[in-house]
Design a protein around this motif. Sequence first.
Motif, PDB file in Angstrom:
ATOM      1  N   ARG A  24     -18.017  17.821  18.991  1.00  0.00           N
ATOM      2  CA  ARG A  24     -17.784  16.521  19.627  1.00  0.00           C
ATOM      3  C   ARG A  24     -16.424  16.488  20.336  1.00  0.00           C
ATOM      4  NH1 ARG A  24     -20.074  11.466  18.905  1.00  0.00           N
ATOM      5  NH2 ARG A  24     -21.269  12.215  17.112  1.00  0.00           N
ATOM      6  N   CYS A  25     -15.428  17.107  19.733  1.00  0.00           N
ATOM      7  CA  CYS A  25     -14.087  17.155  20.353  1.00  0.00           C
ATOM      8  C   CYS A  25     -14.146  17.888  21.687  1.00  0.00           C
ATOM      9  CB  CYS A  25     -13.089  17.838  19.419  1.00  0.00           C
ATOM     10  SG  CYS A  25     -12.682  16.861  17.965  1.00  0.00           S
ATOM     11  N   ASP A  26     -14.825  19.036  21.701  1.00  0.00           N
ATOM     12  CA  ASP A  26     -14.969  19.797  22.954  1.00  0.00           C
ATOM     13  C   ASP A  26     -15.818  19.044  23.970  1.00  0.00           C
ATOM     14  OD1 ASP A  26     -13.413  21.761  21.963  1.00  0.00           O
ATOM     15  OD2 ASP A  26     -14.942  23.339  21.909  1.00  0.00           O
TER      16      ASP A  26
ATOM     17  N   SER B 107     -16.054  15.746  24.260  1.00  0.00           N
ATOM     18  CA  SER B 107     -15.220  14.665  24.804  1.00  0.00           C
ATOM     19  C   SER B 107     -14.226  15.204  25.834  1.00  0.00           C
ATOM     20  CB  SER B 107     -14.459  13.959  23.677  1.00  0.00           C
ATOM     21  OG  SER B 107     -15.374  13.418  22.737  1.00  0.00           O
TER      22      SER B 107
ATOM     23  N   VAL C 150     -18.250  17.615  14.342  1.00  0.00           N
ATOM     24  CA  VAL C 150     -16.955  17.043  14.749  1.00  0.00           C
ATOM     25  C   VAL C 150     -16.252  17.974  15.730  1.00  0.00           C
ATOM     26  CG1 VAL C 150     -14.644  16.429  13.925  1.00  0.00           C
ATOM     27  CG2 VAL C 150     -16.670  15.656  12.664  1.00  0.00           C
ATOM     28  N   GLU C 151     -16.299  19.273  15.434  1.00  0.00           N
ATOM     29  CA  GLU C 151     -15.669  20.281  16.293  1.00  0.00           C
ATOM     30  C   GLU C 151     -16.309  20.288  17.689  1.00  0.00           C
ATOM     31  OE1 GLU C 151     -15.357  25.074  16.136  1.00  0.00           O
ATOM     32  OE2 GLU C 151     -15.086  24.019  14.218  1.00  0.00           O
TER      33      GLU C 151
END
Length: 479
Positions: free
Chosen positions: A138-140, A142, A135-136
Amino acid sequence: MTEDYFNYELRDVKMDLKRAIYECSQRGLYHSTKLAELNHSLSSVELEPSDIAKCQQPLEIDDEADTYLLAQSYFNLKEYDRCAYFTENCKSPRAKFLNRYSRYLSIEKKKVENRVDSITPPDPTLQAELQNLSVELRCDYSARQLDGFGLYLYSIVLKKLDLLKEACDVLVEATHKESSHWGAWLELTSLITDRAKLNSLTLPNTWIKHFFMAHAYLDLQLNDEALEIYGYLQNKGFKKSTYVQAQIAIAYHNKREVELAISTFSKLQKLDPYRLDNLDTYSNLLYVRELRLELAHLAHHVSQVDKYRVETCCVIGNYYSLRTEHQKAVLYFQRALKLNPQYTSAWTLMGHEYMEMKNTNAAILSYRQAIEVSRRDYRAWYGLGQTYEILKMYFYCLYYYKQAQFLRPNDSRMLIALGETYEKLEKKEDAIKCYYKAFSVGDSELTSTLKLAKKGKVSKKERNKKKTFPTFAVVHSQS
């Protein structure tokens, strides 16, 4: 192959290699070993001092520099949690990558340590930690804040979570952003299932792409294409590369040119006697030729170099197998899997040993684990086919032999096994097609010729009725 196939200056290639080795070592990426081997093979190519300086970007002198150096020392000592703790609030790309990579390695290390046996599923808390890391990242991703190394780490986390399509797309991006990072290319090869998928990838036009293509061809059992590329690369300056020579030996092994493969591995050992990579494949060749003395010498040598390498355990396991001490062989293959549960060859070889011990249940579990790790391991599919054939479960047997034949379409052994299964299922025409194909691809043991001769006698009356001989076709069907 055209003359402009590899139209890169070796000086530029060497600069790329030196830069990639430095960047990988700063991030604890051990795939740089192969790059160092390639760099050493270009020792005759000279660089100016100013060129060497360009290859190594100095460490940023900021508030995080001391923290990064401390964390890197913990990482090198494999104290991953400690490394992650001290880099938790770091913002520089190197330190941030080290934080996330150490967290990932800590999760994988604990999975191995906490596993009771090879069948037990991983600890759910560790799986949750991997999800949080995903998740971490994926945020970066995006926010487009990941560099080439960050994309590589994101892709291997996605792969661990079985998101293979996303992992493949991210790896292609990683090769564009950091084209000289061999680790990203290597992970990409494991996600390619066939030639069509390989040709569909949009890859950067760089010198390392040729090494990737050859490696991918080798994995897909397209051995002639791989040998052509490796031969050309040797002529273009990489003749001294031990990596290229090992890959050529593996190609000969896949083509069942045993003598050529053994001689190539033998030469490689003289060049680099302490290199353990691929020596399990060399031991397989010695096992097939029943060269007991040579295999005993190899087992003794690798044991002296490093007892705790998966290759060493597999070599010793093969040695005990040749001596028909199957329980000892299983013990060493189990040791290999404790060191690396993702080592396909050890699972497959252990399955063979259980078959010798007539423990079909354990053999089936071992072969299935091998397929879980790599669906391209034709030996595991073939082993499962043999196991179910012994159990007289011919429809199961047919499925697994078809998978093996799909992966090795020009291997007469797969075709003959498939033909014999069709015979047992009373599908005579399908059996004849398999035997004819086995004969056409080159059946060295002439088993297909004998089978066709027998079938000719049995089906004489049927041919007189039909007045025509059945049309032969290649069996490529996949259940």
